[in-house]
Design a protein around this motif. Structure first.
Motif, PDB file in Angstrom:
ATOM      1  N   HIS A 137      67.447  -3.595  25.158  1.00 13.65           N
ATOM      2  CA  HIS A 137      66.773  -2.633  26.037  1.00 13.65           C
ATOM      3  C   HIS A 137      67.545  -2.503  27.340  1.00 13.65           C
ATOM      4  CE1 HIS A 137      63.081  -2.070  23.726  1.00 13.65           C
ATOM      5  NE2 HIS A 137      63.186  -3.360  23.415  1.00 13.65           N
ATOM      6  N   ARG A 138      67.491  -1.331  27.914  1.00 16.37           N
ATOM      7  CA  ARG A 138      68.140  -1.083  29.210  1.00 16.37           C
ATOM      8  C   ARG A 138      67.351  -1.731  30.354  1.00 16.37           C
ATOM      9  NH1 ARG A 138      71.879   2.706  27.918  1.00 16.37           N
ATOM     10  NH2 ARG A 138      71.422   3.892  26.031  1.00 16.37           N
ATOM     11  N   THR A 139      66.027  -1.583  30.353  1.00 15.60           N
ATOM     12  CA  THR A 139      65.212  -2.087  31.466  1.00 15.60           C
ATOM     13  C   THR A 139      64.035  -2.952  31.032  1.00 15.60           C
ATOM     14  OG1 THR A 139      63.807  -0.114  31.497  1.00 15.60           O
ATOM     15  CG2 THR A 139      65.778  -0.074  32.896  1.00 15.60           C
ATOM     16  N   THR A 140      63.600  -2.835  29.797  1.00 12.67           N
ATOM     17  CA  THR A 140      62.394  -3.539  29.347  1.00 12.67           C
ATOM     18  C   THR A 140      62.631  -5.040  29.232  1.00 12.67           C
ATOM     19  OG1 THR A 140      61.626  -1.602  28.144  1.00 12.67           O
ATOM     20  CG2 THR A 140      60.710  -3.717  27.472  1.00 12.67           C
ATOM     21  N   PRO A 185      66.308  -7.614  29.914  1.00  9.42           N
ATOM     22  CA  PRO A 185      67.065  -6.408  29.572  1.00  9.42           C
ATOM     23  C   PRO A 185      68.509  -6.778  29.224  1.00  9.42           C
ATOM     24  CG  PRO A 185      65.839  -6.077  31.604  1.00  9.42           C
ATOM     25  CD  PRO A 185      65.749  -7.537  31.267  1.00  9.42           C
ATOM     26  N   THR A 218      55.419  -6.507  26.628  1.00  8.34           N
ATOM     27  CA  THR A 218      56.556  -5.846  27.282  1.00  8.34           C
ATOM     28  C   THR A 218      56.209  -5.394  28.691  1.00  8.34           C
ATOM     29  OG1 THR A 218      56.103  -3.573  26.569  1.00  8.34           O
ATOM     30  CG2 THR A 218      57.306  -4.987  25.016  1.00  8.34           C
ATOM     31  N   THR A 250      57.259  -2.546  29.995  1.00  7.20           N
ATOM     32  CA  THR A 250      57.242  -1.089  30.082  1.00  7.20           C
ATOM     33  C   THR A 250      56.485  -0.516  28.888  1.00  7.20           C
ATOM     34  OG1 THR A 250      59.290  -0.852  28.820  1.00  7.20           O
ATOM     35  CG2 THR A 250      59.514  -1.009  31.223  1.00  7.20           C
ATOM     36  N   TYR A 290      56.392   2.168  25.702  1.00  2.26           N
ATOM     37  CA  TYR A 290      57.433   2.549  24.742  1.00  2.26           C
ATOM     38  C   TYR A 290      58.190   3.774  25.254  1.00  2.26           C
ATOM     39  CZ  TYR A 290      59.793   4.296  20.658  1.00  2.26           C
ATOM     40  OH  TYR A 290      60.750   4.756  19.802  1.00  2.26           O
ATOM     41  N   ASP A 291      59.514   3.678  25.202  1.00  2.00           N
ATOM     42  CA  ASP A 291      60.384   4.792  25.579  1.00  2.00           C
ATOM     43  C   ASP A 291      61.661   4.657  24.754  1.00  2.00           C
ATOM     44  OD1 ASP A 291      61.986   6.741  26.707  1.00  2.00           O
ATOM     45  OD2 ASP A 291      61.988   5.864  28.715  1.00  2.00           O
ATOM     46  N   GLU A 292      61.848   5.522  23.796  1.00  2.00           N
ATOM     47  CA  GLU A 292      63.015   5.444  22.914  1.00  2.00           C
ATOM     48  C   GLU A 292      64.319   5.447  23.705  1.00  2.00           C
ATOM     49  OE1 GLU A 292      65.421   4.924  19.754  1.00  2.00           O
ATOM     50  OE2 GLU A 292      63.237   4.715  19.718  1.00  2.00           O
ATOM     51  N   ASP A 310      65.027   3.908  26.287  1.00  2.00           N
ATOM     52  CA  ASP A 310      65.318   2.574  26.810  1.00  2.00           C
ATOM     53  C   ASP A 310      66.044   1.692  25.791  1.00  2.00           C
ATOM     54  OD1 ASP A 310      64.947   0.605  29.019  1.00  2.00           O
ATOM     55  OD2 ASP A 310      63.789  -0.460  27.490  1.00  2.00           O
ATOM     56  N   TYR A 311      65.990   2.073  24.530  1.00  2.00           N
ATOM     57  CA  TYR A 311      66.608   1.271  23.470  1.00  2.00           C
ATOM     58  C   TYR A 311      68.117   1.491  23.413  1.00  2.00           C
ATOM     59  CZ  TYR A 311      62.188  -0.089  21.347  1.00  2.00           C
ATOM     60  OH  TYR A 311      60.958  -0.646  21.103  1.00  2.00           O
TER      61      TYR A 311
END
Length: 133
Positions: A54-57, A94, A112, A114, A116-118, A120-121
């Motif tokens: 993940h970028r930020t999660t 992250p 988590t 955050t 769910y945000d695709e 961010d993957y």
């Protein structure tokens, strides 16, 4: 912001004649405010989940039933964790690539930081390696 490496977190365990309750009780045991909770079960034997970062999660992963092997790769190196009790969780920061191998009958719960945000993957390993450098 610099995040700590993946590490185990112990949860509060309360046991009496009616059984055992495991809780975080409050956010003292978690390094973030929980925005989302999901669980995974029914993974076919031998299948590997994850294969992303993940970028930020931030996440805390725990096993409710069975066991799970989690391979992590992050800026400081690689680590392998075996989760065998619901009284422990694995903190995943992250930019940490994970491979999750549940045992037969495993139930995994994930908390988590955050929703769910695709976007961010990070699903391509090559992209993950570029972001580490």
């Amino acid at each position: 912001m610099k995040y700590p490496a993946p590490h185990l977190i112990s949860f509060l365990q309360l046991t009496d004649a009616t059984g055992t309750l495991v809780t975080t009780q409050d956010e003292n045991n978690l390094p973030f405010e929980v925005k989302r909770v999901f669980w995974v079960y029914g993974t076919p034997v031998g299948k590997v989940r994850g294969g992303h970062a993940h970028r930020t999660t931030q996440e805390v992963l725990t096993v409710v039933n069975g066991s799970v092997r989690v391979e992590t790769q992050h800026a400081e190196g690689q680590q392998v964790f075996e989760l065998t009790t619901p009284t422990q969780g694995l903190y995943i920061p992250p930019l940490c690539w994970i491979k999750v191998q549940p045992s037969e009958g495993a139930v995994i719960c994930c908390l988590t930081s955050t929703l769910y945000d695709e976007a961010d993957y990070i699903r391509q390993y090559e992209e993950f390696l570029q972001l580490l450098n």
